[in-house]
Design an enzyme around this catalytic site. Structure first.
Site, PDB file in Angstrom:
ATOM      1  N   ASP A   1       0.885  -1.175   0.000  1.00 41.80           N
ATOM      2  CA  ASP A   1       0.000   0.000   0.000  1.00 41.80           C
ATOM      3  C   ASP A   1       0.918   1.218   0.000  1.00 41.80           C
ATOM      4  O   ASP A   1       2.139   1.092   0.187  1.00 41.80           O
ATOM      5  CB  ASP A   1      -0.894  -0.031   1.260  1.00 41.80           C
ATOM      6  CG  ASP A   1      -1.807   1.192   1.348  1.00 41.80           C
ATOM      7  OD1 ASP A   1      -2.343   1.603   0.309  1.00 41.80           O
ATOM      8  OD2 ASP A   1      -1.967   1.738   2.453  1.00 41.80           O
TER       9      ASP A   1
ATOM     10  N   CYS B   1      -4.578  -1.676  -1.676  1.00 46.28           N
ATOM     11  CA  CYS B   1      -4.803  -0.237  -1.817  1.00 46.28           C
ATOM     12  C   CYS B   1      -5.801  -0.022  -2.953  1.00 46.28           C
ATOM     13  O   CYS B   1      -5.588  -0.525  -4.058  1.00 46.28           O
ATOM     14  CB  CYS B   1      -3.464   0.410  -2.159  1.00 46.28           C
ATOM     15  SG  CYS B   1      -3.573   2.140  -2.611  1.00 46.28           S
TER      16      CYS B   1
ATOM     17  N   GLU C   1      -1.436   7.593   8.765  1.00 45.45           N
ATOM     18  CA  GLU C   1       0.017   7.399   8.626  1.00 45.45           C
ATOM     19  C   GLU C   1       0.765   7.891   9.867  1.00 45.45           C
ATOM     20  O   GLU C   1       1.800   7.354  10.229  1.00 45.45           O
ATOM     21  CB  GLU C   1       0.539   8.156   7.397  1.00 45.45           C
ATOM     22  CG  GLU C   1       0.194   7.489   6.086  1.00 45.45           C
ATOM     23  CD  GLU C   1       0.781   6.093   5.964  1.00 45.45           C
ATOM     24  OE1 GLU C   1       1.988   5.918   6.142  1.00 45.45           O
ATOM     25  OE2 GLU C   1      -0.002   5.162   5.683  1.00 45.45           O
TER      26      GLU C   1
ATOM     27  N   HIS D   1      -6.920   2.612   4.344  1.00 48.78           N
ATOM     28  CA  HIS D   1      -6.531   3.278   5.594  1.00 48.78           C
ATOM     29  C   HIS D   1      -7.725   3.450   6.547  1.00 48.78           C
ATOM     30  O   HIS D   1      -7.551   3.502   7.761  1.00 48.78           O
ATOM     31  CB  HIS D   1      -5.960   4.673   5.308  1.00 48.78           C
ATOM     32  CG  HIS D   1      -4.536   4.673   4.835  1.00 48.78           C
ATOM     33  ND1 HIS D   1      -4.174   4.262   3.578  1.00 48.78           N
ATOM     34  CD2 HIS D   1      -3.396   5.046   5.462  1.00 48.78           C
ATOM     35  CE1 HIS D   1      -2.861   4.384   3.439  1.00 48.78           C
ATOM     36  NE2 HIS D   1      -2.368   4.864   4.567  1.00 48.78           N
TER      37      HIS D   1
HETATM   38  N1  DGL Z   1      -4.856   3.075   1.225  1.00 53.58           N
HETATM   39  C1  DGL Z   1      -4.969   3.583  -0.064  1.00 53.58           C
HETATM   40  C2  DGL Z   1      -6.278   3.350  -0.762  1.00 53.58           C
HETATM   41  O1  DGL Z   1      -6.927   2.375  -0.440  1.00 53.58           O
HETATM   42  C3  DGL Z   1      -4.107   4.718  -0.476  1.00 53.58           C
HETATM   43  C4  DGL Z   1      -4.460   6.059  -0.027  1.00 53.58           C
HETATM   44  C5  DGL Z   1      -3.455   7.057  -0.510  1.00 53.58           C
HETATM   45  O2  DGL Z   1      -2.257   6.804  -0.430  1.00 53.58           O
HETATM   46  O3  DGL Z   1      -3.890   8.114  -0.961  1.00 53.58           O
HETATM   47  O4  DGL Z   1      -6.666   4.069  -1.643  1.00 53.58           O
END
Ligand code: DGL
Length: 269
Positions: free
Chosen positions: A11, A74, A152, A186
């Site tokens: 991710d 992700c 984060e 996230h």
């Molecule tokens: N965790 C990610 C998602 O599912 C990434 C978020 C990001 O880095 O903007 O989109």
């Protein structure tokens, strides 16, 4: 590729650990390697080309570590790079996508809200999911800039995060949705806060468990499920600073597994 080889997950940062938790629950004997691409976080504000390049580099790292399957943990990277990775690399690759299908089954009011990155919400993949499963349903999209950075930083319960979430949930409540989809990996770490902030009766869903089941299915189909009876191990890598990312991994995962190491420079540029 062999059944005893590890699974690789990545991710933009620590968010994909929410997917890894479900995989660990379902597949306790598998070895797992997680890459937090923290130096390039957030993906949601990058171009698809930039994300594709990162996805390729990380896939090359996984191949060097002999992984048997990759989970793109992700939504943004799945939107931007899943098709390309599958076309370019010779191993099974599982992606994630917002749970629109499930939300459409759950909603009684025919109104669902989706929290995700702008990149996910504007992608072709998302549009086709809504076309496929959202017939007759109002889908309220809400991009959430800044929320990934809070996770984060490990700030999963601070007043600032509460204020941001309140702000992003308001339009969904105004439109009267009865299901909220967490469309970024996230956000499940903010689920306890979301549950406190929405009206009772609103259902909150994410994709961790279905992705874990899909991973299990693909491993079974390709005869790659481990036969080990020992508890699986976890290795963590980051393109960021392990002394910064390590404590956040420890907080969200519960421990550091076999350690939090820097992603080798050849794969971090
Ligand atoms: N965790 C990610 C998602 O599912 C990434 C978020 C990001 O880095 O903007 O989109």
């Amino acid at each position: 590729m062999a059944a005893q080889d590890p699974i690789g997950l990545f991710d933009s940062g620590v968010g994909g650990l929410s997917i890894m938790k479900e995989i660990r629950r379902l597949l306790p004997h598998e070895d797992l390697i997680y890459v937090a691409d923290s130096k390039f976080c957030p993906y949601g504000e990058k171009t698809p080309q930039a994300i594709q390049e990162r996805a390729r580099q990380i896939t090359r790292f996984f191949l060097a570590r002999k992984v048997k399957l990759i989970v793109v943990a992700c939504n943004s990277a799945s939107v931007a790079a899943l098709k390309e990775l599958r076309a370019e690399f010779p191993l099974p690759i599982v992606g994630v996508e917002p749970a629109i299908k499930q939300a459409a089954l759950f909603t009684k009011k025919k109104k669902i809200g989706v929290l995700a990155t702008g990149l996910t919400l504007s992608g072709e993949r998302f549009t086709s999911l809504v076309e496929q499963f959202g017939g007759g349903i109002t889908v309220v999209n809400q991009a959430c800039p800044g929320l990934v950075a809070q996770v984060e930083a490990g700030a999963i319960d601070t007043p600032e995060t509460v204020a941001m979430l309140q702000h992003y949930l308001e339009p969904l409540e105004e439109k009267g949705v009865d299901v909220v989809v967490l469309g970024c990996t996230h956000y499940p770490f903010l689920r306890p806060l979301v549950e406190q902030l929405v009206k009772p009766g609103i259902q909150i869903i994410d994709t961790g468990a279905p992705v874990a089941r899909q991973t299990q299915r693909v491993l079974a189909q390709t005869m790659l499920l481990t036969s080990s009876q020992q508890m699986g191990r976890e290795w963590f890598y980051t393109s960021g600073d392990p002394s910064v990312v390590g404590p956040v991994i420890e907080r969200l995962w519960g421990h550091r597994g076999e350690g939090v190491r820097p992603l080798p420079a050849a794969f971090s540029t």
